[in-house]
Design an enzyme around this catalytic site. Structure first.
Site, PDB file in Angstrom:
ATOM      1  N   SER A  33       0.829  -1.214   0.000  1.00 58.53           N
ATOM      2  CA  SER A  33       0.000   0.000   0.000  1.00 58.53           C
ATOM      3  C   SER A  33       0.859   1.259   0.000  1.00 58.53           C
ATOM      4  CB  SER A  33      -0.948  -0.002   1.207  1.00 58.53           C
ATOM      5  OG  SER A  33      -0.239  -0.231   2.404  1.00 58.53           O
ATOM      6  N   THR A 165     -39.851  25.868 -11.468  1.00 61.88           N
ATOM      7  CA  THR A 165     -40.092  24.469 -11.085  1.00 61.88           C
ATOM      8  C   THR A 165     -40.235  23.743 -12.411  1.00 61.88           C
ATOM      9  OG1 THR A 165     -42.489  24.797 -10.985  1.00 61.88           O
ATOM     10  CG2 THR A 165     -41.275  25.072  -8.915  1.00 61.88           C
ATOM     11  N   HIS A 166     -39.738  22.512 -12.473  1.00 58.21           N
ATOM     12  CA  HIS A 166     -39.707  21.757 -13.734  1.00 58.21           C
ATOM     13  C   HIS A 166     -38.954  22.527 -14.822  1.00 58.21           C
ATOM     14  CE1 HIS A 166     -42.995  19.462 -11.799  1.00 58.21           C
ATOM     15  NE2 HIS A 166     -43.446  20.660 -11.461  1.00 58.21           N
ATOM     16  N   SER A 287     -12.926  25.966 -27.710  1.00 60.09           N
ATOM     17  CA  SER A 287     -13.027  24.759 -28.526  1.00 60.09           C
ATOM     18  C   SER A 287     -11.915  24.779 -29.562  1.00 60.09           C
ATOM     19  CB  SER A 287     -14.389  24.741 -29.225  1.00 60.09           C
ATOM     20  OG  SER A 287     -14.326  23.922 -30.373  1.00 60.09           O
ATOM     21  N   LYS A 293     -16.398  29.559 -29.299  1.00 59.80           N
ATOM     22  CA  LYS A 293     -16.857  28.916 -28.064  1.00 59.80           C
ATOM     23  C   LYS A 293     -16.143  29.403 -26.800  1.00 59.80           C
ATOM     24  CE  LYS A 293     -19.482  25.979 -27.592  1.00 59.80           C
ATOM     25  NZ  LYS A 293     -19.491  24.557 -27.947  1.00 59.80           N
ATOM     26  N   GLU A 300     -18.768  22.082 -15.391  1.00 56.88           N
ATOM     27  CA  GLU A 300     -19.066  20.770 -15.980  1.00 56.88           C
ATOM     28  C   GLU A 300     -18.223  19.677 -15.337  1.00 56.88           C
ATOM     29  OE1 GLU A 300     -19.409  20.753 -20.462  1.00 56.88           O
ATOM     30  OE2 GLU A 300     -19.056  22.868 -20.131  1.00 56.88           O
ATOM     31  N   GLN A 332      -7.426  -2.427   3.525  1.00 56.99           N
ATOM     32  CA  GLN A 332      -6.369  -1.611   2.938  1.00 56.99           C
ATOM     33  C   GLN A 332      -6.911  -0.792   1.758  1.00 56.99           C
ATOM     34  OE1 GLN A 332      -2.224  -3.007   2.796  1.00 56.99           O
ATOM     35  NE2 GLN A 332      -2.442  -3.036   0.570  1.00 56.99           N
TER      36      GLN A 332
HETATM   37  N1  ARG Z   1      -1.414  -1.586   5.075  1.00 55.61           N
HETATM   38  C1  ARG Z   1      -2.382  -2.180   5.915  1.00 55.61           C
HETATM   39  C2  ARG Z   1      -3.756  -1.494   5.741  1.00 55.61           C
HETATM   40  O1  ARG Z   1      -3.795  -0.456   5.197  1.00 55.61           O
HETATM   41  C3  ARG Z   1      -1.967  -2.081   7.343  1.00 55.61           C
HETATM   42  C4  ARG Z   1      -2.529  -3.134   8.205  1.00 55.61           C
HETATM   43  C5  ARG Z   1      -1.979  -4.456   7.792  1.00 55.61           C
HETATM   44  N2  ARG Z   1      -2.353  -5.470   8.703  1.00 55.61           N
HETATM   45  C6  ARG Z   1      -2.219  -6.773   8.421  1.00 55.61           C
HETATM   46  N3  ARG Z   1      -2.598  -7.606   9.314  1.00 55.61           N
HETATM   47  N4  ARG Z   1      -1.767  -7.161   7.274  1.00 55.61           N
HETATM   48  O2  ARG Z   1      -4.780  -2.017   6.147  1.00 55.61           O
END
Ligand code: ARG
Length: 467
Positions: A33, A165-166, A287, A293, A300, A332
């Site tokens: 992560s 409205t509408h 554009s 434009k 948007e 995670q």
């Molecule tokens: N990177 C993990 C998360 O965001 C941290 C916790 C990981 N825990 C584990 N038991 N693998 O959830």
């Protein structure tokens, strides 16, 4: 491709002791992560320092260990802030990256930091700390957008426009009143965020992996040091639920939904068919093929990004659904939707605050539009009711007058008294007062009404609310 090739020697994972072989590079990438959770680094350090201080106070680690941890963390914080910290995928996540570095700096003291804690309660703590800061910043940004709306509303407390409205002309309102409707929406959004913050602001740390810990810890001390209102009361719940993040994403999706309504109206008002407003060029683009434009790209895009934030809410709901207690790696996946919701909201609010302040109003076009579509028909019906006609009969009489006006290609207010009296002899010379736009506006003089003096009062109250 896909083969488990280990050309480079990679560092061993912190948890690798019981494994016979390392994960493949693909699995490493899949499970890591670090690319997105490194933005939790400062909050992770704050949580670790509070944990270490508590461990020392409870004599689980020594004062010397604490000093070494504090000094190492100072170095790490400086490295993180200056961008010099070397993040590695092999160390999986922000927690293990920081711990590895701390151990390099502080030796055994670094290895003792994880006593009485798990990444499960650690990550839940980090996300709550991070989200609490984000909520505070977003609350201030919402207030700034509200202030922009109030400024514009004050200038246009008496500027008449057709209320719809509408999307059909309904009754005259003031542009200020219309803007203050958004002020109210954003006021509720702020309340929702503040309410959500209460449930975010609970400390998971101390839950450890799921069941608590055998060390004599003091969770209240950690909660106090980190500014939490209290601790999560159940260790299993503390590490597993992400309802606080889901709640936030729901509140965020509502903010974006309100923004998207405003965005849609800006797009309409900017269209030459309306010409109610102009947006400064800095919010528009052209554009590549049509030289004439000037497109309202910013509103948007905000409208489009609303879908993205609402999608994040769905993603988190699906993430949590049917997860058995307690922590599962599914969690995670909470971070990217959460982070992106906050980022999208922060950018959108900042841009809209500036954009609303830059709106140029064409009061003449608004007025001309309000003079089409028989906007004061209800006022005429109400006038007849006040002269004694039952409302249903008044409605019928005015409807016939509207048809006559339509047939003549003019607005109801342009009919003569003699013509009006053909539909109801109750009409007198004073009828034209209620048929004017200003007469209609002024008559809606009650709490929540569009009379300019009520709009000015709403503006005043709003300013007080923002202080
Ligand atoms: N990177 C993990 C998360 O965001 C941290 C916790 C990981 N825990 C584990 N038991 N693998 O959830």
């Amino acid at each position: 491709m896909g083969k488990n090739t280990h050309k480079k020697a990679r560092p061993r994972a912190a948890w690798s002791g019981r494994f016979a072989e390392p994960v493949s590079e693909r699995v490493e990438r899949y499970t890591a992560s670090i690319p997105f959770d490194k933005r939790l680094a400062e909050h992770d350090i704050r949580g670790s320092l509070a944990h270490a201080r508590m461990l020392a106070a409870c004599a689980v680690i020594s004062k010397r260990d604490l000093a070494a941890i504090e000094s190492g963390m100072r170095t790490i914080l400086a490295e993180v802030r200056s961008g010099k910290f070397k993040w590695s995928l092999a160390n999986e996540d922000v927690h293990l990256n920081l711990e590895r570095r701390l151990t390099a700096l502080a030796g055994d003291a670094g290895k003792r930091l994880h006593t009485a804690r798990s990444r499960n309660d650690q990550v839940a703590t980090d996300v709550r700390l991070w989200l609490r800061d984000a909520i505070d910043a977003l609350g201030a940004q919402l207030a700034a957008l509200q202030a922009s709306l109030v400024d514009l509303a004050e200038r246009h407390a008496g500027t008449v426009m057709p209320g719809f409205t509408h999307l059909q002309v309904a009754q005259p309102v003031t542009f200020g009143h219309h803007l203050m409707a958004y002020f109210e929406m954003f006021a509720r959004d702020r309340e929702r965020l503040a309410d959500c913050r209460k449930r975010v602001n609970r400390l998971p740390l101390g839950a450890a992996a799921l069941a608590g810990t055998s060390y004599p810890i003091d969770r209240d001390m950690v909660a106090q040091e980190l500014g939490f209102d209290g601790i999560c009361a159940n260790s299993l719940d503390a590490v597993s639920d992400r309802d606080f993040a889901i709640e936030f994403c729901a509140a965020a999706a509502l903010v974006m939904t309100h923004i998207s309504r405003l965005a849609e109206e800006l797009v309409l008002w900017m269209s030459p068919r309306f010409s109610f407003i102009r947006l400064p060029d800095r919010f528009c683009t052209g554009s590549s093929i049509m030289p004439q434009k000037k497109n309202p790209d910013v509103p948007e895009l905000a409208r489009g990004k609303t879908g993205r934030v609402a999608g994040h809410l769905m993603a988190l709901l699906m993430l949590m659904k049917a997860q058995p207690l307690a922590y599962n790696k599914d969690n995670q996946e909470d971070k990217e939707p959460l982070f992106d919701s906050v980022d999208t909201l922060a950018d959108t609010l900042a841009i809209f605050t500036d954009l609303v302040a830059g709106i140029e109003v064409d009061a003449g076009a608004m007025r001309a539009a309000a003079l089409e579509g028989h906007a004061t028909a209800t006022d005429l019906a109400d006038y007849l009711v006040k002269k004694g006609l039952p409302f249903r009969d008044a409605h019928e009489a005015v409807a016939r007058a509207v048809r006559a006006a339509d047939a003549r290609g003019c607005d109801l207010a342009a009919l003569s008294l003699a013509e009006l009296r053909r539909f109801s002899p109750l009409a007198g010379a004073d009828v034209f007062k209620v048929l004017t736009l200003e007469g209609s506006l002024a008559s809606r003089d009650h709490a929540g009404g569009t009379a300019p003096k009520r709009v000015r009062a709403a503006v005043k109250r709003a300013r007080k609310n923002l202080k």
